[in-house]
Enzyme design. Structure first.
Site, PDB file in Angstrom:
ATOM      1  N   PRO A  94       0.820  -1.226   0.000  1.00  0.00           N
ATOM      2  CA  PRO A  94       0.000   0.000   0.000  1.00  0.00           C
ATOM      3  C   PRO A  94       0.846   1.266   0.000  1.00  0.00           C
ATOM      4  O   PRO A  94       0.346   2.337  -0.326  1.00  0.00           O
ATOM      5  CB  PRO A  94      -0.824  -0.103   1.288  1.00  0.00           C
ATOM      6  CG  PRO A  94      -0.410  -1.324   1.997  1.00  0.00           C
ATOM      7  CD  PRO A  94       0.608  -2.049   1.187  1.00  0.00           C
ATOM      8  N   GLU A 121       2.072  -7.870   8.939  1.00  0.00           N
ATOM      9  CA  GLU A 121       2.220  -6.404   9.000  1.00  0.00           C
ATOM     10  C   GLU A 121       3.081  -5.883   7.857  1.00  0.00           C
ATOM     11  O   GLU A 121       3.049  -4.698   7.526  1.00  0.00           O
ATOM     12  CB  GLU A 121       2.863  -5.973  10.320  1.00  0.00           C
ATOM     13  CG  GLU A 121       1.899  -5.792  11.478  1.00  0.00           C
ATOM     14  CD  GLU A 121       0.723  -4.890  11.155  1.00  0.00           C
ATOM     15  OE1 GLU A 121       0.943  -3.745  10.746  1.00  0.00           O
ATOM     16  OE2 GLU A 121      -0.421  -5.353  11.313  1.00  0.00           O
ATOM     17  N   ARG A 159      -4.284  -9.107 -20.226  1.00  0.00           N
ATOM     18  CA  ARG A 159      -5.330  -8.892 -21.231  1.00  0.00           C
ATOM     19  C   ARG A 159      -4.901  -7.917 -22.333  1.00  0.00           C
ATOM     20  O   ARG A 159      -5.557  -7.801 -23.362  1.00  0.00           O
ATOM     21  CB  ARG A 159      -6.650  -8.451 -20.590  1.00  0.00           C
ATOM     22  CG  ARG A 159      -6.615  -7.095 -19.960  1.00  0.00           C
ATOM     23  CD  ARG A 159      -7.826  -6.905 -19.066  1.00  0.00           C
ATOM     24  NE  ARG A 159      -9.093  -6.851 -19.795  1.00  0.00           N
ATOM     25  CZ  ARG A 159      -9.509  -5.803 -20.489  1.00  0.00           C
ATOM     26  NH1 ARG A 159      -8.755  -4.725 -20.571  1.00  0.00           N
ATOM     27  NH2 ARG A 159     -10.665  -5.815 -21.108  1.00  0.00           N
ATOM     28  N   ASP A 174     -10.972   0.600 -24.027  1.00  0.00           N
ATOM     29  CA  ASP A 174     -11.316   0.567 -22.608  1.00  0.00           C
ATOM     30  C   ASP A 174     -10.996   1.884 -21.921  1.00  0.00           C
ATOM     31  O   ASP A 174     -10.133   2.636 -22.372  1.00  0.00           O
ATOM     32  CB  ASP A 174     -10.527  -0.544 -21.894  1.00  0.00           C
ATOM     33  CG  ASP A 174     -11.094  -1.919 -22.169  1.00  0.00           C
ATOM     34  OD1 ASP A 174     -12.309  -2.009 -22.425  1.00  0.00           O
ATOM     35  OD2 ASP A 174     -10.332  -2.888 -22.116  1.00  0.00           O
TER      36      ASP A 174
END
Ligand code: SAH
Length: 254
Positions: A94, A121, A159, A174
């Site tokens: 993150p 963690e 993809r 897209d």
């Protein structure tokens, strides 16, 4: 393209390897995936891969050594296959750079990567400092492990590879893709022509491709201006909006 995924839970990758267009493309040899489980690089009976954090605090931290050895073996295996010696070692985190379609497009041109999935963690920083070349986040939220993040990232890259999607054009149209100048996609309709009293937009029946293209462009502009004005600014800055586009955007405001 080859991915080497360092993970405690290789079984979590079945959605990518066993289903749909990705699985078919893997069977065709367009891409491949190998797993390296840190548990296979432990020496104690419990096959320990984590320990308590120095300095205290909640949770456990992944040990550097099993990860280090897993990356060593992944590199050796890639070399044996004739892959380039230099390969990105990507940690899902993150705290990393936010992944997006531009990065997916860049990666689709590469040979793949070694991807590290964290758990607990986090990971001993010394492994990150020594081995990791990129840290990548899939958004401002916290998952319980890097596996789902890695799946999302790899799926979006795979993809884009030639021969993966049936209709080669479809990735180009897209949302976020350079084919749409980084804007959001326009609405789609299919049969029946009237569904629960709702007709489809007339222009889509007109057979006039120029008008249809213009309608789709304007829907893209409208939806993007409403929901993601940042993407309009980006496209404008890159010089991707022409006079017609600007006039349409102006008409939305009045
Ligand atoms: N303590 C860490 C979070 C640990 S979550 C922090 O606050 O930054 C456990 C693992 O899940 C991480 O090591 C990472 O590999 C993965 N992960 C969690 N959220 C993620 C996200 N948004 N993007 C990518 N990986 C994520």
């Amino acid at each position: 393209m080859r991915f080497d995924v360092v993970t405690l839970f290789p079984e979590m990758f079945a959605p990518l390897t066993d289903n749909g267009v990705n699985a078919r493309a893997r069977n065709k040899g367009i891409w491949d995936l190998q797993f390296w489980n840190p548990r296979d690089y432990t020496h104690d009976v419990h096959r320990t891969v984590d320990d308590r954090p120095y300095g205290g605090g909640p949770g456990m931290v992944m040990l550097a050594e099993p990860l280090d050895k897993a990356v060593d073996d992944a590199l050796l295996a890639r070399k044996a296959q004739g892959a380039k010696a230099e390969v990105p070692v990507v940690l899902m985190s993150p705290t990393g750079r936010r992944f997006n379609q531009n990065i997916a497009q860049e990666w689709a041109e590469s040979d793949g990567a070694i991807i590290i999935c964290g758990r607990y963690e986090g990971i001993d920083q010394r492994f990150i400092d020594a081995r990791v070349t990129h840290e990548m986040s899939i958004g401002d939220f916290v998952l319980s492990g890097g596996e789902i993040a890695a799946l999302a990232m790899m799926d979006s890259v795979i993809r884009l590879l030639p021969g993966v999607l049936n209709d080669n054009q479809s990735a180009v149209c897209d949302s976020f893709h350079s084919g749409l100048d980084g804007l959001l996609d326009s609405p789609h309709y299919t049969r029946p022509e009237i569904y629960k009293d709702q007709p489809i937009p007339d222009v889509l029946k007109s057979g006039n491709h120029k008008n249809i293209e213009r309608w789709r462009r304007e829907q893209s502009l409208r939806i993007t201006a409403e929901r993601r004005p940042d993407l309009i600014h980006k496209a404008r800055k890159k010089g991707l909006l022409d006079k017609k586009d600007e006039a349409f955007l102006l008409s939305l405001k009045t």
